[in-house]
Design an enzyme around this catalytic site. Structure first.
Site, PDB file in Angstrom:
ATOM      1  N   LYS A   9       0.816  -1.295  -0.020  1.00 13.43           N
ATOM      2  CA  LYS A   9      -0.018  -0.014  -0.084  1.00 13.43           C
ATOM      3  C   LYS A   9       0.896   1.374   0.003  1.00 13.43           C
ATOM      4  CE  LYS A   9      -4.063  -2.132   2.229  1.00 13.43           C
ATOM      5  NZ  LYS A   9      -5.022  -1.975   3.188  1.00 13.43           N
ATOM      6  N   TYR A  49     -12.646  -1.523  -3.869  1.00  8.97           N
ATOM      7  CA  TYR A  49     -13.109  -1.633  -2.460  1.00  8.97           C
ATOM      8  C   TYR A  49     -14.588  -1.466  -2.641  1.00  8.97           C
ATOM      9  CZ  TYR A  49      -8.500  -1.445  -0.037  1.00  8.97           C
ATOM     10  OH  TYR A  49      -7.320  -1.972   0.460  1.00  8.97           O
ATOM     11  N   ASN A 112      -1.994   0.225   6.876  1.00 12.15           N
ATOM     12  CA  ASN A 112      -1.452  -0.855   7.311  1.00 12.15           C
ATOM     13  C   ASN A 112      -0.434  -1.952   6.466  1.00 12.15           C
ATOM     14  OD1 ASN A 112      -3.627  -1.762   5.657  1.00 12.15           O
ATOM     15  ND2 ASN A 112      -4.602  -3.032   7.260  1.00 12.15           N
ATOM     16  N   HIS A 115      -2.220  -5.326   1.519  1.00  9.82           N
ATOM     17  CA  HIS A 115      -3.641  -5.861   1.255  1.00  9.82           C
ATOM     18  C   HIS A 115      -3.293  -7.306   0.945  1.00  9.82           C
ATOM     19  CE1 HIS A 115      -7.735  -6.305  -0.239  1.00  9.82           C
ATOM     20  NE2 HIS A 115      -6.952  -7.072  -1.412  1.00  9.82           N
ATOM     21  N   GLU A 126     -10.069  -9.970  -7.716  1.00 12.49           N
ATOM     22  CA  GLU A 126      -9.139  -8.969  -7.220  1.00 12.49           C
ATOM     23  C   GLU A 126      -7.839  -9.095  -8.428  1.00 12.49           C
ATOM     24  OE1 GLU A 126     -10.145  -7.779  -2.857  1.00 12.49           O
ATOM     25  OE2 GLU A 126      -7.980  -8.962  -3.387  1.00 12.49           O
TER      26      GLU A 126
END
Ligand code: GDP
Length: 138
Positions: A9, A49, A112, A115, A126
């Site tokens: 990310k 998302y 975080n 993913h 995805e």
């Protein structure tokens, strides 16, 4: 052999942690069969998302995921979906187990570091959202 989809990310790319994370992925027995650096548009992040569209944090999440480039990955190994989720650790880095990627490199519950797909159907969606067949090389 199973495939899963992963993202390094924006927070991790920005802090030059991609190399460490990629090395760890390979050390843990995953084969990187697809890799590319991309800068998501708002529309693209919202589409990715979409399952979270009704969540209160959705606008923040989309803003974060479009704040800088990401590295998108297709990973392959036995039981890849669960193994990658285990290696990432819990969503909130504060709750993630010692040694996991989110514990080591995550900043907070939003930023975080990585993913990972959570189920076979999600992995399929995805992977196809980010990669075409010509970009994946087992
Ligand atoms: P994951 O499967 O562990 O990535 O977690 P989720 O699917 O529940 O959430 C997707 C992503 O949304 C997470 O990885 C975080 O980047 C972000 N996120 C999850 N929960 C929160 C939250 O409570 N607040 C904010 N700001 N972001 C969150």
């Amino acid at each position: 052999m199973e495939k899963t989809f992963a993202i390094i990310k924006p927070d991790a790319v920005e802090r030059n942690l991609a190399g460490k994370i990629l090395a760890r992925i390979e050390e843990e027995g995953f084969k990187i069969i697809g890799i590319k650096k991309i800068f998501l548009s708002k529309n693209e992040a919202e589409g990715f998302y979409h399952v979270h569209a009704e969540r209160p944090f959705f606008p923040d999440l989309v803003a974060y995921m479009t704040s800088g480039p990401v590295i998108s990955l297709v990973l392959e190994r036995e039981n890849a979906i669960k193994k990658w989720r285990d290696l990432m650790g819990a969503t909130n880095p504060e709750e993630a187990a010692e040694g996991t990627i989110r514990k080591l490199y995550g900043t907070n519950i939003e930023k975080n570091a990585t993913h990972g797909s959570d189920a076979p159907e999600t992995a399929k969606f995805e992977i196809s959202y980010f990669f075409n067949a010509l970009e994946i090389h087992p």
